[in-house]
Design an enzyme around this catalytic site. Structure first.
Site, short mmCIF file in Angstrom:
data_model
loop_
_atom_site.label_atom_id
_atom_site.label_comp_id
_atom_site.label_asym_id
_atom_site.label_seq_id
_atom_site.Cartn_x
_atom_site.Cartn_y
_atom_site.Cartn_z
N ASP A 128 -12.91 -6.54 -2.32
CA ASP A 128 -11.75 -5.70 -2.03
C ASP A 128 -10.51 -6.59 -2.03
OD1 ASP A 128 -10.40 -3.39 -1.53
OD2 ASP A 128 -11.39 -2.91 0.36
N LYS A 144 -17.61 7.50 -0.41
CA LYS A 144 -17.62 8.09 0.93
C LYS A 144 -17.05 9.49 0.86
CE LYS A 144 -17.87 7.73 5.55
NZ LYS A 144 -19.07 7.41 6.32
N ARG A 200 0.81 -1.23 0.00
CA ARG A 200 0.00 0.00 0.00
C ARG A 200 0.84 1.27 0.00
NH1 ARG A 200 -4.10 -1.53 4.79
NH2 ARG A 200 -2.23 -2.63 5.49
N GLN A 201 2.13 1.14 0.26
CA GLN A 201 3.02 2.31 0.20
C GLN A 201 3.67 2.34 -1.18
OE1 GLN A 201 5.52 1.60 3.62
NE2 GLN A 201 4.17 2.74 4.97
N GLY A 239 -11.01 -3.35 9.05
CA GLY A 239 -12.39 -3.74 8.79
C GLY A 239 -13.39 -2.60 8.87
N ASP A 253 -8.05 -4.75 6.53
CA ASP A 253 -7.11 -4.41 7.59
C ASP A 253 -7.86 -4.24 8.91
OD1 ASP A 253 -4.98 -3.64 9.10
OD2 ASP A 253 -4.41 -1.93 7.88
N ASP A 258 -15.00 1.47 -2.69
CA ASP A 258 -14.45 2.79 -3.04
C ASP A 258 -14.21 2.85 -4.54
OD1 ASP A 258 -11.91 1.50 -3.52
OD2 ASP A 258 -11.58 1.54 -1.36
N THR A 270 -13.81 0.16 6.93
CA THR A 270 -14.40 0.49 5.62
C THR A 270 -15.38 -0.59 5.19
OG1 THR A 270 -12.42 1.73 4.95
CG2 THR A 270 -13.90 0.97 3.21
#
Length: 258
Positions: free
Chosen positions: A163, A136, A32-33, A169, A167, A108, A171
Site C-alpha cells: 500500500d 471488502k 488523499r483529498q 492501520g 494511517d 483494495d 485496513t
C-alpha cells in the site's frame, strides 16, 4: 506547519534572486483529498499545488504520490518527479528468506497497479510471485461490518501486502488477519508512508502481521517504536540524492528505475 515552512522558504529564496527553486517533498500532504467525493469539500491536493506554484517553485520531487493525477494539478511549467520506493522495499525483502510461494496482495481494488509493479520487481530479482486482491464489501450504515472476498490464491504463501499509506492501520491489520484465514503462511506489509495515527501501533502489534516495512519519508514517533517492534524503517536517502543529482545535471530521472 511544515507546508507553511516550505512555502515561506520558497518565497524567501525566490526574493533572494534564486534562479531556480526545486522542492523535495517526500510525503505530499493532503494527497488523499484529490477529488470531490461529496458536495462542499475542498480538493486540497490541487490547492497545495497552486500554493507551491504561487511561491515560485519551479520543480517538485515527491515519493509515491497517492495518485498519479496529482501531477496534473501543477501547470506545464512546474514538472513533478514522482519517485517509486518499490525498488528499496524489494531489495529488503530479498534478504528475508521468503517461502518458495509468494503472493503480493493489494488491500483494495485501487492499489492493484501498485501491487503489480511490486510483483514485477520481485520477479526481476528471481523471486516468482503471484498477485492477489482483497475486496471488502461493507454493510451500509455499519462500516465495521462486512464481508471480505479474496481474488487470487494465498494458501501456503508468504504474503506481502503493498500500500502507499498506513494511517490508522485498520485496513492493513484487517487484511492481514483475513489472509491468515485464507491459508497464508506468513504476512508482511510494505507501505511507503507510515503515518501510524490513533491506535495504529497497538493494532499492528496485536495483528497477524509478521513485519511492517515503511520508508523514512515520515519520521517514526517514539510512541510507535515503544508500542510495537514489528515496524521496520528503510531509508529513501540514496534515492532522493540520485534524483536531485539528475534534476540539477539535466539527466533523466526516469533512468533511475530502468
Amino acid at each position: 506547519d511544515r507546508l507553511m515552512e516550505l512555502l515561506l522558504c520558497a518565497s524567501a529564496v525566490r526574493r533572494a534572486a534564486a534562479s531556480r527553486v526545486t522542492a523535495v517533498v517526500p510525503y505530499y500532504g493532503y494527497a488523499r483529498q484529490d477529488r470531490k467525493e461529496r458536495s462542499r469539500v475542498p480538493i486540497s491536493a490541487a490547492d497545495v499545488a497552486k500554493m507551491m506554484e504561487a511561491m515560485g517553485i519551479d520543480r517538485v520531487c515527491c515519493i509515491d504520490l497517492h495518485c498519479g493525477q496529482i501531477q496534473g494539478f501543477f501547470g506545464p511549467r512546474t514538472p513533478v518527479d514522482n519517485l517509486w520506493a518499490t525498488p528499496i522495499a524489494i531489495s529488503y525483502f530479498t534478504t528475508r528468506n521468503l517461502a518458495q510461494s509468494i503472493a503480493v496482495v493489494s488491500p483494495d481494488a485501487g492499489g492493484v497497479a501498485r501491487a503489480k509493479m511490486f510483483r514485477e520487481g520481485l520477479e526481476a530479482h528471481g523471486l516468482k510471485a503471484s498477485l492477489a486482491m482483497i475486496i471488502k464489501q461493507r454493510v451500509k450504515g455499519v462500516p465495521e461490518q462486512g464481508q471480505s472476498d479474496l481474488v487470487g490464491k494465498v494458501d501456503g504463501c508468504d504474503c506481502i501486502i503493498v500500500d502507499d499509506i498506513i494511517d490508522t492501520g485498520e485496513t492493513l491489520c484487517s487484511a492481514a488477519n483475513e489472509l491468515l484465514s485464507f491459508g497464508a503462511q506468513r504476512v508482511f506489509a510494505f507501505s511507503t508512508h507510515g503515518l501510524f495515527s490513533q491506535r495504529a501501533a497497538d493494532l499492528i502489534e496485536a495483528s497477524a502481521l509478521e513485519e511492517v516495512v515503511v520508508t523514512n519519508t515520515i519520521p517514526l514517533s517514539a510512541d510507535v517504536l515503544r508500542k510495537t517492534r514489528k515496524v521496520r524503517q528503510v531509508s529513501v536517502g540514496k534515492l532522493l540524492a540520485q534524483a536531485i543529482h539528475c534534476i540539477h545535471t539535466g539527466d533523466s530521472v526516469s533512468s533511475l528505475f530502468d
